[in-house]
Design a protein around this motif. Sequence first.
Motif, mmCIF file in Angstrom:
data_model
loop_
_atom_site.group_PDB
_atom_site.id
_atom_site.type_symbol
_atom_site.label_atom_id
_atom_site.label_comp_id
_atom_site.label_asym_id
_atom_site.label_seq_id
_atom_site.Cartn_x
_atom_site.Cartn_y
_atom_site.Cartn_z
ATOM 1 N N ILE A 84 4.633 -34.028 6.541
ATOM 2 C CA ILE A 84 4.312 -33.486 7.856
ATOM 3 C C ILE A 84 4.968 -34.372 8.914
ATOM 4 O O ILE A 84 5.070 -35.585 8.758
ATOM 5 C CB ILE A 84 2.785 -33.360 8.101
ATOM 6 C CG1 ILE A 84 2.067 -34.694 7.940
ATOM 7 C CG2 ILE A 84 2.173 -32.322 7.200
ATOM 8 C CD1 ILE A 84 0.606 -34.650 8.316
ATOM 9 N N GLU A 85 5.437 -33.739 9.951
ATOM 10 C CA GLU A 85 6.130 -34.449 11.020
ATOM 11 C C GLU A 85 5.123 -34.927 12.057
ATOM 12 O O GLU A 85 4.329 -34.148 12.569
ATOM 13 C CB GLU A 85 7.146 -33.521 11.693
ATOM 14 C CG GLU A 85 8.268 -33.070 10.784
ATOM 15 C CD GLU A 85 9.179 -34.217 10.376
ATOM 16 O OE1 GLU A 85 9.437 -35.112 11.209
ATOM 17 O OE2 GLU A 85 9.631 -34.214 9.220
ATOM 18 N N LEU A 86 5.174 -36.228 12.340
ATOM 19 C CA LEU A 86 4.326 -36.813 13.368
ATOM 20 C C LEU A 86 5.202 -37.596 14.338
ATOM 21 O O LEU A 86 6.230 -38.144 13.948
ATOM 22 C CB LEU A 86 3.298 -37.775 12.752
ATOM 23 C CG LEU A 86 2.281 -37.223 11.767
ATOM 24 C CD1 LEU A 86 1.377 -38.344 11.270
ATOM 25 C CD2 LEU A 86 1.454 -36.120 12.385
ATOM 26 N N THR A 87 4.766 -37.645 15.580
ATOM 27 C CA THR A 87 5.439 -38.533 16.523
ATOM 28 C C THR A 87 5.084 -39.970 16.138
ATOM 29 O O THR A 87 4.141 -40.205 15.358
ATOM 30 C CB THR A 87 4.979 -38.267 17.967
ATOM 31 O OG1 THR A 87 3.588 -38.606 18.073
ATOM 32 C CG2 THR A 87 5.206 -36.811 18.373
ATOM 33 N N ASN A 88 5.797 -40.932 16.685
ATOM 34 C CA ASN A 88 5.489 -42.331 16.385
ATOM 35 C C ASN A 88 4.055 -42.687 16.769
ATOM 36 O O ASN A 88 3.366 -43.396 16.037
ATOM 37 C CB ASN A 88 6.467 -43.269 17.099
ATOM 38 C CG ASN A 88 7.818 -43.274 16.419
ATOM 39 O OD1 ASN A 88 7.942 -42.981 15.237
ATOM 40 N ND2 ASN A 88 8.850 -43.617 17.186
ATOM 41 N N ARG A 89 3.594 -42.197 17.893
ATOM 42 C CA ARG A 89 2.239 -42.520 18.345
ATOM 43 C C ARG A 89 1.196 -41.850 17.451
ATOM 44 O O ARG A 89 0.187 -42.464 17.112
ATOM 45 C CB ARG A 89 2.062 -42.088 19.798
ATOM 46 C CG ARG A 89 0.888 -42.718 20.454
ATOM 47 C CD ARG A 89 1.008 -44.225 20.544
ATOM 48 N NE ARG A 89 1.886 -44.557 21.636
ATOM 49 C CZ ARG A 89 2.358 -45.769 21.869
ATOM 50 N NH1 ARG A 89 2.033 -46.762 21.103
ATOM 51 N NH2 ARG A 89 3.157 -45.991 22.877
ATOM 52 N N GLU A 90 1.442 -40.607 17.050
ATOM 53 C CA GLU A 90 0.519 -39.936 16.120
ATOM 54 C C GLU A 90 0.470 -40.686 14.797
ATOM 55 O O GLU A 90 -0.606 -40.871 14.218
ATOM 56 C CB GLU A 90 0.965 -38.485 15.883
ATOM 57 C CG GLU A 90 0.800 -37.583 17.074
ATOM 58 C CD GLU A 90 1.510 -36.254 16.907
ATOM 59 O OE1 GLU A 90 1.201 -35.337 17.701
ATOM 60 O OE2 GLU A 90 2.375 -36.110 16.019
ATOM 61 N N TYR A 91 1.628 -41.135 14.343
ATOM 62 C CA TYR A 91 1.703 -41.896 13.098
ATOM 63 C C TYR A 91 0.875 -43.184 13.212
ATOM 64 O O TYR A 91 0.067 -43.504 12.341
ATOM 65 C CB TYR A 91 3.165 -42.225 12.779
ATOM 66 C CG TYR A 91 3.341 -43.069 11.544
ATOM 67 C CD1 TYR A 91 3.505 -42.489 10.297
ATOM 68 C CD2 TYR A 91 3.336 -44.467 11.624
ATOM 69 C CE1 TYR A 91 3.663 -43.265 9.162
ATOM 70 C CE2 TYR A 91 3.498 -45.245 10.492
ATOM 71 C CZ TYR A 91 3.655 -44.639 9.266
ATOM 72 O OH TYR A 91 3.805 -45.411 8.146
ATOM 73 N N LYS A 142 -2.395 -31.093 12.920
ATOM 74 C CA LYS A 142 -1.382 -31.337 11.896
ATOM 75 C C LYS A 142 -1.976 -31.722 10.544
ATOM 76 O O LYS A 142 -1.422 -31.378 9.508
ATOM 77 C CB LYS A 142 -0.408 -32.423 12.365
ATOM 78 C CG LYS A 142 0.446 -31.962 13.524
ATOM 79 C CD LYS A 142 1.391 -33.034 13.987
ATOM 80 C CE LYS A 142 2.227 -32.533 15.165
ATOM 81 N NZ LYS A 142 3.186 -33.542 15.601
ATOM 82 N N ILE A 143 -3.083 -32.452 10.533
ATOM 83 C CA ILE A 143 -3.627 -32.912 9.251
ATOM 84 C C ILE A 143 -4.798 -32.079 8.762
ATOM 85 O O ILE A 143 -5.231 -32.241 7.640
ATOM 86 C CB ILE A 143 -4.052 -34.399 9.281
ATOM 87 C CG1 ILE A 143 -5.274 -34.609 10.167
ATOM 88 C CG2 ILE A 143 -2.896 -35.288 9.658
ATOM 89 C CD1 ILE A 143 -5.936 -35.953 9.975
ATOM 90 N N GLN A 144 -5.302 -31.186 9.604
ATOM 91 C CA GLN A 144 -6.441 -30.384 9.196
ATOM 92 C C GLN A 144 -6.232 -28.923 9.583
ATOM 93 O O GLN A 144 -6.942 -28.391 10.422
ATOM 94 C CB GLN A 144 -7.716 -30.931 9.858
ATOM 95 C CG GLN A 144 -8.965 -30.289 9.334
ATOM 96 C CD GLN A 144 -10.195 -30.861 10.016
ATOM 97 O OE1 GLN A 144 -10.190 -31.964 10.513
ATOM 98 N NE2 GLN A 144 -11.264 -30.097 10.044
ATOM 99 N N PRO A 145 -5.267 -28.280 8.949
ATOM 100 C CA PRO A 145 -5.030 -26.880 9.284
ATOM 101 C C PRO A 145 -6.165 -25.976 8.838
ATOM 102 O O PRO A 145 -6.374 -24.914 9.391
ATOM 103 C CB PRO A 145 -3.735 -26.546 8.540
ATOM 104 C CG PRO A 145 -3.648 -27.555 7.454
ATOM 105 C CD PRO A 145 -4.368 -28.772 7.937
ATOM 106 N N ASP A 146 -6.924 -26.404 7.836
ATOM 107 C CA ASP A 146 -8.038 -25.628 7.306
ATOM 108 C C ASP A 146 -9.346 -26.264 7.763
ATOM 109 O O ASP A 146 -9.539 -27.471 7.613
ATOM 110 C CB ASP A 146 -7.956 -25.617 5.778
ATOM 111 C CG ASP A 146 -9.067 -24.815 5.126
ATOM 112 O OD1 ASP A 146 -9.844 -24.165 5.849
ATOM 113 O OD2 ASP A 146 -9.156 -24.846 3.891
#
Length: 154
Positions: A75-82, A127-131
């Motif tokens: 999954i693609e995250l920005t640096n800050r999200e990471y 992004k990490i919890q689509p469900d």
Amino acid sequence: PFSIKLFIARVHSLIRFYAKRLKVDKPSALEDHMQIHNLVDQIRPESSARMNQIALGPLMIDDLKHRVFLNHHEIELTNREYDLLKFLMLHRDIVYRREELLNHVWGGDVSSTLHTVDVHICLLRKKIQPDADAPIRIQTVRGTGYRLQANSNR
């Protein structure tokens, strides 16, 4: 909290130090020295790579490669999200106030506001919890802050 290469170098240094002190003239001392040396040499970069992975259920961070996977899909995250996700995963189940997250993740950047944390939490959740039934949850603790919940059964 240090690299495996540094650890190996320090162990080798200690082996050399004690080998000199023991003068390694006794067969048993030499055997001990060689056994330790062989054990240290068995540590490979692959084990170092595993030490740089943080996992929580289907979510995994490969910190060495700066990549995040959910159910084995990147999954693609920005640096800050990471950085935010990594911090929360390293401190799972601990509640952090927005101010604390700003200090730890943003480094106390004065241009960032408490709302910045809320926005990044919202984006990360998507992004990490689509469900809605996903086992990984960034939980809002009302009046306090956020925590990454390790179990969905709470």
